[in-house]
Design a protein around this motif. Structure first.
Motif, PDB file in Angstrom:
ATOM      1  N   ASN A 629      30.626  46.227  25.497  1.00 40.73           N
ATOM      2  CA  ASN A 629      31.412  45.297  24.694  1.00 40.73           C
ATOM      3  C   ASN A 629      31.789  44.008  25.404  1.00 40.73           C
ATOM      4  O   ASN A 629      31.800  42.946  24.795  1.00 40.73           O
ATOM      5  CB  ASN A 629      32.706  45.973  24.199  1.00 40.73           C
ATOM      6  N   ARG A 630      32.135  44.103  26.703  1.00 43.27           N
ATOM      7  CA  ARG A 630      32.705  42.945  27.374  1.00 43.27           C
ATOM      8  C   ARG A 630      32.749  43.166  28.878  1.00 43.27           C
ATOM      9  O   ARG A 630      32.269  44.180  29.382  1.00 43.27           O
ATOM     10  CB  ARG A 630      34.117  42.670  26.846  1.00 43.27           C
ATOM     11  N   TYR A 631      33.354  42.217  29.594  1.00 45.00           N
ATOM     12  CA  TYR A 631      33.571  42.325  31.034  1.00 45.00           C
ATOM     13  C   TYR A 631      35.008  42.751  31.309  1.00 45.00           C
ATOM     14  O   TYR A 631      35.942  42.352  30.616  1.00 45.00           O
ATOM     15  CB  TYR A 631      33.337  40.983  31.720  1.00 45.00           C
ATOM     16  N   HIS A 632      35.160  43.529  32.391  1.00 47.59           N
ATOM     17  CA  HIS A 632      36.477  43.881  32.915  1.00 47.59           C
ATOM     18  C   HIS A 632      36.500  43.481  34.387  1.00 47.59           C
ATOM     19  O   HIS A 632      35.672  43.954  35.174  1.00 47.59           O
ATOM     20  CB  HIS A 632      36.737  45.387  32.795  1.00 47.59           C
ATOM     21  N   HIS A 633      37.420  42.609  34.755  1.00 41.75           N
ATOM     22  CA  HIS A 633      37.574  42.187  36.149  1.00 41.75           C
ATOM     23  C   HIS A 633      38.818  42.864  36.725  1.00 41.75           C
ATOM     24  O   HIS A 633      39.949  42.539  36.341  1.00 41.75           O
ATOM     25  CB  HIS A 633      37.705  40.665  36.240  1.00 41.75           C
ATOM     26  N   GLY A 642      43.903  42.771  30.344  1.00 43.60           N
ATOM     27  CA  GLY A 642      45.298  43.061  30.029  1.00 43.60           C
ATOM     28  C   GLY A 642      45.466  44.381  29.302  1.00 43.60           C
ATOM     29  O   GLY A 642      46.388  44.531  28.486  1.00 43.60           O
ATOM     30  N   ASP A 643      44.545  45.322  29.587  1.00 42.66           N
ATOM     31  CA  ASP A 643      44.537  46.640  28.932  1.00 42.66           C
ATOM     32  C   ASP A 643      44.337  46.522  27.424  1.00 42.66           C
ATOM     33  O   ASP A 643      44.795  47.368  26.649  1.00 42.66           O
ATOM     34  CB  ASP A 643      45.839  47.409  29.231  1.00 42.66           C
ATOM     35  N   TYR A 644      43.673  45.467  27.029  1.00 45.56           N
ATOM     36  CA  TYR A 644      43.430  45.220  25.604  1.00 45.56           C
ATOM     37  C   TYR A 644      41.930  45.044  25.416  1.00 45.56           C
ATOM     38  O   TYR A 644      41.373  43.986  25.701  1.00 45.56           O
ATOM     39  CB  TYR A 644      44.183  43.955  25.179  1.00 45.56           C
ATOM     40  N   TRP A 645      41.249  46.145  24.981  1.00 45.05           N
ATOM     41  CA  TRP A 645      39.801  46.027  24.765  1.00 45.05           C
ATOM     42  C   TRP A 645      39.298  47.052  23.766  1.00 45.05           C
ATOM     43  O   TRP A 645      39.996  47.973  23.402  1.00 45.05           O
ATOM     44  CB  TRP A 645      39.068  46.160  26.086  1.00 45.05           C
TER      45      TRP A 645
END
Length: 645
Positions: A629-633, A642-645
């Motif tokens: 879905n996306r990147y998490h750094h 921000g714990d929002y995914w």
């Protein structure tokens, strides 16, 4: 008695008044007395396109026109002038004159007229004239097939191809690429294979133009293996052919093969083109292959593409997708001309990484310098969704329709459903789906199902899964998400029911896989994997990390485990997830404080998300996870999402 139509005269300016009168009288007589019923043509618009008219008629040799009114070659040169300028209105008036002097259905002249109508996208007139003239000229067929292949309806191009065969004509290396382009547009694999067989029988299969058309057709139909077979049969390959095969790999989810083929192309001694570099850089972006992307960056500079904005835009996209947003922005700012695609690449890059504020700020800057398109708003709404900016997302959704007159596509609705769902507005998300102006696809219902998982809404989750089963009945991921919703709610009978349904339908759970690139070698891991040569050291490192994490306050979250088993077993299952194995190997294989980039084929689970935050703090490492879905750094115990995914 035939109905006659008068066509308005052009105002022709010329220094010779006597010549003007002679020419004007001739045209006036000719254009006002051709028979409408012998060949109906649309009335040319008055006062339209004056410059092409003047340019065309100023090129008339008046004496030749008076003495050679019946010379087809002279009229052909005039028509060629119309074709070159795409001057449809003077072309129609000249057609009218030709009908009057008896040359309207001359094969040589009529073929030029058909070509004119095709290049001017007047395919109705082209086909009407085509139907009334002899058809023994292969070029005539090619012209009309090309017109439909470029502008549609594509079915007409394929139909004309078969009619041409019935007429007894053999296609050439122009016919095949045109009709194959129509097959590509329709993903008409059965017709494409028949045409391929014919090309093989007639010896055109190994022609570079036909080969490129076949490769593109197979690529658009998802048959990469067949495309490669065609490529391998052609011994003398030009850059276009190589680019076609590179694109076939890149467009069908084979970025590593595309990069490997690019190396073969370089070894074969062919200089890369702009299309080559854009394709392979995009492939490295899609596979998050940063080392290869950086090599291509240097390669493009060495081959003097450093000032090519299309290549630089591809690099912007690559660096953004590989997690280097600052580098991407630096390249973006150095573009000589920022096209819409350049703005979109940067905005979408920010959105992928959860940098919503930067994405929206860049969009506000873009509005002053370029016209946003539907892709721009996908990036903007995705940024709002990833950042949890509900009010802003709703404002931009309305702005898109009201100020830019862009009708929402399914991608825009997916972003809005995801945004509403993540914010707990599940009923609003469902109502939006019911009010959509386009048919909801699996992405829309998947966004709702995922939101139901976040908020534990069993009822709407069941509705979403029912729709998803209709759309993609063999996708195991959808069943697993609802299973997790049941498991979180303690409804083990629901879990058992879904497991039985999957078994009855022969559906197996997708295997999670994560990979990491160490020294230009990709290392892949499955959940619970023991096959890696360093497996013993990897699990020892995980055990060591687990002890330190527990001391720091980490408690495993096992609610998403698919099975109803004991807590200790659940803990072991989540602690050996594929991304953790890849991280442990990365920690063992790289110097301290080195940044790690992990790619995963599925969504990061909640427990791993928590665990990686602890690992980043304990090891003082920056860890980037690129999931489906996306990147998490992750850095210093915090994730960029921000714990929002």
């Amino acid at each position: 008695m035939p109905v006659l139509r008068s066509i308005p005269m052009l105002k022709i300016t010329s220094p010779s008044s006597s010549s003007l009168c002679s020419l004007e009288s001739l045209l006036k007589y000719s254009l006002s007395h051709f028979l409408y019923h012998s060949f109906p043509l649309p009335t040319p618009q008055q006062n339209a396109d004056p410059k092409p008219h003047q340019t065309l008629y100023s090129s008339f040799n008046l004496r030749a026109l008076r003495t050679q009114q019946s010379a087809p070659s002279y009229y052909a040169s005039l028509l060629q002038s119309c074709i070159a300028r795409k001057a449809i209105n003077p072309g129609k008036q000249l057609h009218a004159h030709l009908c009057h002097v008896g040359l309207g259905f001359d094969l040589f002249i009529a073929t030029k007229l058909v070509n004119l109508y095709c290049v001017c996208d007047s395919l109705g007139e082209a086909h009407l004239l085509f139907d009334r003239i002899p058809k023994g000229n292969l070029f005539l067929w090619n012209v009309l097939i090309r017109g439909y292949a470029w502008n549609g309806p594509y079915e007409a191009a394929i139909s004309l191809y078969y009619q041409m065969l019935d007429y007894g004509l053999e296609p050439d290396n122009f016919t095949f690429p045109f009709v194959l382009k129509a097959c590509s547009a329709l993903s008409a694999i059965e017709d494409g294979r028949k045409i391929h067989e014919h090309a093989s029988r007639t010896g055109w299969e190994t022609d570079v133009f036909v080969g490129a058309g076949l490769i593109d057709m197979y690529a658009k139909c998802g048959c990469v293996g067949s495309a490669r077979q065609v490529f391998d049969k052609i011994e003398v390959r030009d850059a276009v052919l190589w680019n076609s095969m590179l694109a076939a790999y890149a467009q069908n989810g084979h970025p590593h093969e595309s990069l490997g083929l690019c190396s073969e192309m370089a070894l074969a001694g062919l200089r890369p083109t702009e299309a080559t570099l854009v394709t392979v850089i995009s492939a490295s972006a899609d596979s998050a292959a940063l080392p290869q992307g950086m090599e291509l960056h240097g390669f493009s500079w060495r081959h003097r593409f450093e000032s090519n904005d299309k290549v630089k835009t591809a690099l912007v996209d690559m660096y953004a997708k590989c997690g280097y947003v600052k580098v991407a922005r630096n390249l973006f700012e150095r573009l000589k001309e920022k096209r819409v695609v350049s703005w979109n690449a940067m905005i979408t890059g920010y959105a992928m990484h959860g940098h919503a504020t930067q994405a929206l700020a860049l969009f506000e800057e873009m509005k002053e310098k370029a016209q946003p398109d539907h892709i721009t708003f996908v990036g903007v709404l995705a940024a709002c969704s990833h950042g949890g900016l509900l009010d802003e997302g709703q404002v931009y959704f309305q702005l898109m329709m009201r100020d830019y007159h862009i009708d929402p596509t399914v991608q825009h609705y997916t972003c809005m459903v995801d945004l509403l769902g993540h914010c707990g507005r599940l009923e609003e998300a469902y109502n939006l789906i019911m009010q959509m102006r386009v048919l909801p696809d699996s992405g829309v219902w998947g966004a709702l199902l995922n939101s139901c998982k976040i908020h534990g809404n069993v009822e709407l989750g069941e509705v979403a899964l029912e729709k998803l089963i209709e759309l993609e009945p063999d996708d195991s991921g959808n069943y697993v998400i609802l299973s997790n919703i049941y498991a979180q709610a303690g409804k083990w009978d629901g879990v058992a029911r879904l497991r039985k349904l999957m078994m009855d339908r022969g559906i197996k759970k997708s295997i999670a896989c994560s990979w990491i690139d160490i020294k230009n070698q990709v290392h892949a891991f499955l959940s619970g994997d023991n096959s890696h040569p360093d497996s013993e050291a990897i699990y020892a490192e995980l055990k060591r990390l687990g002890g330190r994490m527990k001391e720091a306050g980490y408690v495993p979250a096992t609610g998403s485990v698919f099975h109803d088993v004991e807590d200790d077993e659940k803990t072991n299952m989540v602690c050996s997830h594929s991304e953790r194995l890849a991280i442990a190997f990365g920690l063992l294989s790289t110097p301290p404080r080195t940044r790690l980039l992990i790619t995963k084929n599925l969504r990061v689970c909640e427990d791993c998300h928590v665990a990686i935050k602890f690992i980043s703090k304990i090891t003082e490492r920056e860890i980037t996870i690129r999931d489906v879905n996306r990147y998490h750094h992750f850095k210093d115990g915090v994730c960029s999402c921000g714990d929002y995914w």
